[in-house]
Design a protein around this motif. Structure first.
Motif, short mmCIF file in Angstrom:
data_model
loop_
_atom_site.label_atom_id
_atom_site.label_comp_id
_atom_site.label_asym_id
_atom_site.label_seq_id
_atom_site.Cartn_x
_atom_site.Cartn_y
_atom_site.Cartn_z
N VAL A 17 0.73 -1.11 -0.06
CA VAL A 17 0.07 0.08 0.16
C VAL A 17 0.92 1.30 -0.06
O VAL A 17 1.59 1.25 0.83
CB VAL A 17 -1.00 -0.05 1.15
N SER A 18 0.55 2.10 -0.94
CA SER A 18 1.28 3.60 -1.00
C SER A 18 0.21 4.45 -0.58
O SER A 18 -0.87 4.39 -1.18
CB SER A 18 1.71 3.61 -2.43
N LEU A 19 0.61 5.50 0.14
CA LEU A 19 -0.45 6.54 0.36
C LEU A 19 0.41 7.74 0.10
O LEU A 19 1.34 8.21 0.31
CB LEU A 19 -0.29 6.50 2.02
N VAL A 20 -0.40 8.51 -0.89
CA VAL A 20 0.02 9.83 -1.41
C VAL A 20 -0.76 10.82 -0.80
O VAL A 20 -1.97 11.02 -0.69
CB VAL A 20 -0.29 9.71 -3.17
N VAL A 21 -0.07 11.91 -0.15
CA VAL A 21 -0.62 12.93 0.36
C VAL A 21 0.24 14.17 -0.40
O VAL A 21 1.19 14.68 -0.21
CB VAL A 21 0.09 13.04 1.82
N ASP A 42 2.56 0.87 3.61
CA ASP A 42 3.85 0.42 3.34
C ASP A 42 4.77 1.53 3.11
O ASP A 42 6.14 1.67 3.50
CB ASP A 42 4.00 -0.64 2.35
N GLU A 43 4.32 2.61 2.24
CA GLU A 43 4.96 3.69 2.05
C GLU A 43 4.09 4.97 2.02
O GLU A 43 2.97 4.87 1.69
CB GLU A 43 5.78 3.67 0.62
N VAL A 44 4.77 6.12 2.60
CA VAL A 44 4.30 7.40 2.36
C VAL A 44 4.62 8.33 1.43
O VAL A 44 6.06 8.46 1.60
CB VAL A 44 3.88 8.09 3.83
N HIS A 61 10.53 14.88 10.10
CA HIS A 61 10.74 14.61 11.70
C HIS A 61 9.73 13.57 12.13
O HIS A 61 9.90 13.01 12.83
CB HIS A 61 10.44 16.12 12.13
N CYS A 62 8.38 13.84 11.65
CA CYS A 62 7.38 13.01 11.90
C CYS A 62 7.54 11.43 11.43
O CYS A 62 7.26 10.58 12.10
CB CYS A 62 5.95 13.50 11.58
N LEU A 63 7.98 11.47 10.20
CA LEU A 63 8.15 10.26 9.64
C LEU A 63 9.49 10.04 8.75
O LEU A 63 9.31 10.69 7.70
CB LEU A 63 6.95 9.87 8.77
N PRO A 64 10.73 9.70 9.33
CA PRO A 64 11.94 9.49 8.83
C PRO A 64 11.97 8.78 7.11
O PRO A 64 12.55 9.11 6.58
CB PRO A 64 12.68 9.13 9.69
N THR A 65 10.84 8.06 7.11
CA THR A 65 10.77 6.95 5.86
C THR A 65 10.03 7.73 4.78
O THR A 65 9.91 7.07 3.83
CB THR A 65 10.55 5.69 6.41
N PHE A 84 0.93 9.35 -7.84
CA PHE A 84 0.53 7.99 -8.35
C PHE A 84 1.65 7.54 -9.14
O PHE A 84 2.00 6.33 -9.06
CB PHE A 84 -0.46 8.28 -9.15
N LEU A 85 2.46 8.17 -10.02
CA LEU A 85 3.51 7.76 -10.87
C LEU A 85 4.76 7.20 -10.14
O LEU A 85 5.43 6.25 -10.41
CB LEU A 85 4.09 8.78 -11.81
N ALA A 86 4.94 7.89 -8.93
CA ALA A 86 6.21 7.51 -7.94
C ALA A 86 5.52 6.26 -7.16
O ALA A 86 6.65 5.91 -6.46
CB ALA A 86 6.27 8.64 -7.05
N ALA A 87 4.43 6.05 -6.89
CA ALA A 87 4.03 5.10 -6.01
C ALA A 87 4.56 3.74 -6.41
O ALA A 87 4.44 3.27 -7.59
CB ALA A 87 2.51 5.06 -5.74
N ALA A 88 4.93 2.96 -5.28
CA ALA A 88 5.34 1.58 -5.70
C ALA A 88 4.40 0.47 -5.13
O ALA A 88 4.42 -0.73 -5.55
CB ALA A 88 6.78 1.23 -4.97
N GLY A 89 3.41 0.78 -4.36
CA GLY A 89 2.58 -0.30 -3.97
C GLY A 89 1.38 -0.57 -4.92
O GLY A 89 1.19 0.08 -5.80
N GLU A 90 0.95 -2.05 -4.65
CA GLU A 90 -0.22 -2.36 -5.71
C GLU A 90 -1.46 -1.63 -5.45
O GLU A 90 -2.30 -1.72 -6.42
CB GLU A 90 -0.29 -3.95 -5.20
#
Length: 247
Positions: A17-21, A42-44, A61-65, A84-90
């Protein structure tokens, strides 16, 4: 509650799962949003629209990853397309950075992707949903645009202008996104309808923006949404779509 269970290996429990913000000057809101992101993400990806405040350092600071993506061109649509183009999640989830959407709802969206649906959208106007933020003029505009979308696309949606959505990344090409502004939310929905994707609506509670002012302009952005609905309406394309409401 929609009770039918449909399993699909591609989007099963192990799907990433990729979260795009997308964010523009949301430094004061980022901590509240990021601290509630559930473990199933899995990734933000934070798409920064050239913020003049400490949005990027605060996110780090809040999320180093957290992954950072710079958008090309102004507007929410440009930001989301870059994310969306950068997202790696399914599976890809999109939500705002202003605190108006709760990350705690994300597992509910993923449940329907894991059970046979291709595109899941939040609705403030089904049982279990609501809004603590919508103004009378925005509510009226959404109702008018929603009625137009349902008529033009032979659908039965309950909400249109709300940007809490999730979809299978494998359908990104079918969504065929080009919008640069807030109208991208409508573009995503009508392209999903036009492509015959299986769509679920799930209840969502819209909260008040925690800090700052919205970049949404009800009149001008409403016109952009209407132009999108009219320009993308089915003509040469045949439309067969089924929308179910879930709680």
């Amino acid at each position: 509650m929609y009770s039918e269970s449909i399993t699909n290996g591609e989007s099963g429990p192990s799907a990433t799962v990729s979260l795009v913000v997308p964010a523009l000057n949301e430094a004061r809101n980022i901590p509240w949003v990021f601290e509630q992101i559930p473990a199933c993400v899995d990734e933000v990806i934070l798409v920064d629209g050239d913020s003049s405040d400490a949005t990027v350092p605060m996110a780090r600071h809040c999320l180093p990853t957290v992954r950072f993506v710079r958008q090309e061109g102004p507007g929410k649509g440009s930001a989301l397309r870059a994310g969306f183009l950068a997202a790696a999640g399914e599976n890809v989830v999109m939500m705002d950075a202003d605190g108006s959407m709760s990350p705690a709802e994300i597992p509910h969206y993923l449940h329907f992707l894991q059970n046979g649906y291709d595109f899941v959208k939040g609705s403030r106007f089904v049982e279990g949903g609501g809004s603590l933020d919508i103004t009378p003029i925005r509510r009226m505009g959404n109702q008018v645009l929603l009625a137009a979308a349902n008529r033009l696309y032979h659908a039965s949606l309950t909400d249109l202008c709300y940007g809490f959505c999730a979809f299978r990344r494998s359908f990104l090409d079918q969504l065929d996104l080009h919008a640069t502004g807030f109208e991208i939310e409508a573009e995503m929905i009508v392209h999903a309808l036009r492509s015959g994707l299986r769509i679920a609506e799930v209840p969502s509670l819209e909260l008040p923006r925690r800090n700052g002012r919205s970049n949404l302009h009800a009149i001008s952005d409403g016109r952009r949404v209407l132009r999108t609905l009219l320009s993308e309406r089915p003509g040469a394309h045949s439309l067969t779509a089924s929308v179910r409401t879930a709680s």
